[in-house]
Design a protein around this motif. Sequence first.
Motif, PDB file in Angstrom:
ATOM      1  N   GLU A  23       0.851  -1.189   0.000  1.00  0.00           N
ATOM      2  CA  GLU A  23       0.000   0.000   0.000  1.00  0.00           C
ATOM      3  C   GLU A  23       0.882   1.232   0.000  1.00  0.00           C
ATOM      4  N   TYR A  25       0.745   5.854  -0.659  1.00  0.00           N
ATOM      5  CA  TYR A  25      -0.023   7.072  -0.936  1.00  0.00           C
ATOM      6  C   TYR A  25       0.570   7.776  -2.151  1.00  0.00           C
ATOM      7  N   SER A  27       0.630  11.260  -4.101  1.00  0.00           N
ATOM      8  CA  SER A  27       0.341  12.694  -4.079  1.00  0.00           C
ATOM      9  C   SER A  27       0.663  13.287  -5.445  1.00  0.00           C
ATOM     10  N   ALA A  94      -8.574   6.070 -13.201  1.00  0.00           N
ATOM     11  CA  ALA A  94      -8.607   5.930 -11.756  1.00  0.00           C
ATOM     12  C   ALA A  94      -7.625   4.833 -11.384  1.00  0.00           C
ATOM     13  N   GLY A  96      -6.707   3.033  -7.862  1.00  0.00           N
ATOM     14  CA  GLY A  96      -7.056   3.015  -6.448  1.00  0.00           C
ATOM     15  C   GLY A  96      -7.920   4.215  -6.131  1.00  0.00           C
ATOM     16  N   GLU A  97      -7.545   4.975  -5.117  1.00  0.00           N
ATOM     17  CA  GLU A  97      -8.289   6.183  -4.755  1.00  0.00           C
ATOM     18  C   GLU A  97      -7.890   7.387  -5.605  1.00  0.00           C
ATOM     19  N   ALA A  98      -6.791   7.282  -6.335  1.00  0.00           N
ATOM     20  CA  ALA A  98      -6.252   8.416  -7.080  1.00  0.00           C
ATOM     21  C   ALA A  98      -6.823   8.494  -8.494  1.00  0.00           C
ATOM     22  N   GLU A 139      -6.112  13.722  -8.709  1.00  0.00           N
ATOM     23  CA  GLU A 139      -6.655  13.543  -7.367  1.00  0.00           C
ATOM     24  C   GLU A 139      -5.758  12.576  -6.607  1.00  0.00           C
ATOM     25  N   GLU A 140      -5.325  12.975  -5.433  1.00  0.00           N
ATOM     26  CA  GLU A 140      -4.443  12.147  -4.622  1.00  0.00           C
ATOM     27  C   GLU A 140      -5.224  11.039  -3.920  1.00  0.00           C
ATOM     28  N   GLY A 141      -4.510  10.001  -3.494  1.00  0.00           N
ATOM     29  CA  GLY A 141      -5.173   8.933  -2.762  1.00  0.00           C
ATOM     30  C   GLY A 141      -4.276   7.745  -2.516  1.00  0.00           C
ATOM     31  N   ARG A 142      -4.771   6.801  -1.746  1.00  0.00           N
ATOM     32  CA  ARG A 142      -4.020   5.592  -1.426  1.00  0.00           C
ATOM     33  C   ARG A 142      -4.254   4.532  -2.495  1.00  0.00           C
ATOM     34  N   ILE A 143      -3.218   3.718  -2.710  1.00  0.00           N
ATOM     35  CA  ILE A 143      -3.261   2.660  -3.718  1.00  0.00           C
ATOM     36  C   ILE A 143      -2.736   1.387  -3.089  1.00  0.00           C
TER      37      ILE A 143
END
Length: 202
Positions: A23, A25, A27, A94, A96-98, A139-143
């Motif tokens: 996992e 993050y 940015s 997209a 993950g969350e990013a 868009e930032e997010g966890r993967i």
Amino acid sequence: MPREYYWKDQQESSAIGKNKVSEVYLSKAGFEHDGVANTKFHGGPDRAVCLYPFEHYSLWEKEFMQRLEYPGFGENITTTGMKEDKVFIGDVFALGEAVIEVTQGRVPCSTISKHNGIDRLLKRIVETGYTGYFFRVLEEGRITSDAEIKFLHRVQNKYSVLKGNQLLFHDKGNKVEIEEMLQLEALSTEWKDRFKKLLCTV
């Protein structure tokens, strides 16, 4: 992160060697704990994520009769079904969350040949245009390691990554298409500068 390598008895610093994580993050500056050695040619918001198509591994292994270790090209992610001719500048995905956007093809350097121990690899990557490519982060997010990459939308369907590589490396006198490339809003600053220089020589 960057570390020291010894290639042909010369010491060089590079971050081409990547380690798998479960996992991470992402940015707008890139993946956490993922560094670059040469900030002039690597990293930055327009090159926050590097992808290399998985299908190319078998191609190079067959051509050079040598097993390649994954990831062998310094990429952050490796996927199937996303070769350079199928992905276009400005495509949004997209991950993950990013949310990420294609900005340019990768401009390969000799580190790829050195890291894989194949002198002709760089030349063949440039000849074929099988360079991989970069994204900026919208868009930032966890993967997570099992995250899927999903296509969201496309803004144009003329200039694929492969088409851009063709113009940059082989069709440098094509003023019309280079000017069209420069109109693409998603195009990275690096590629804009490179194509502007080409126009000055046409």
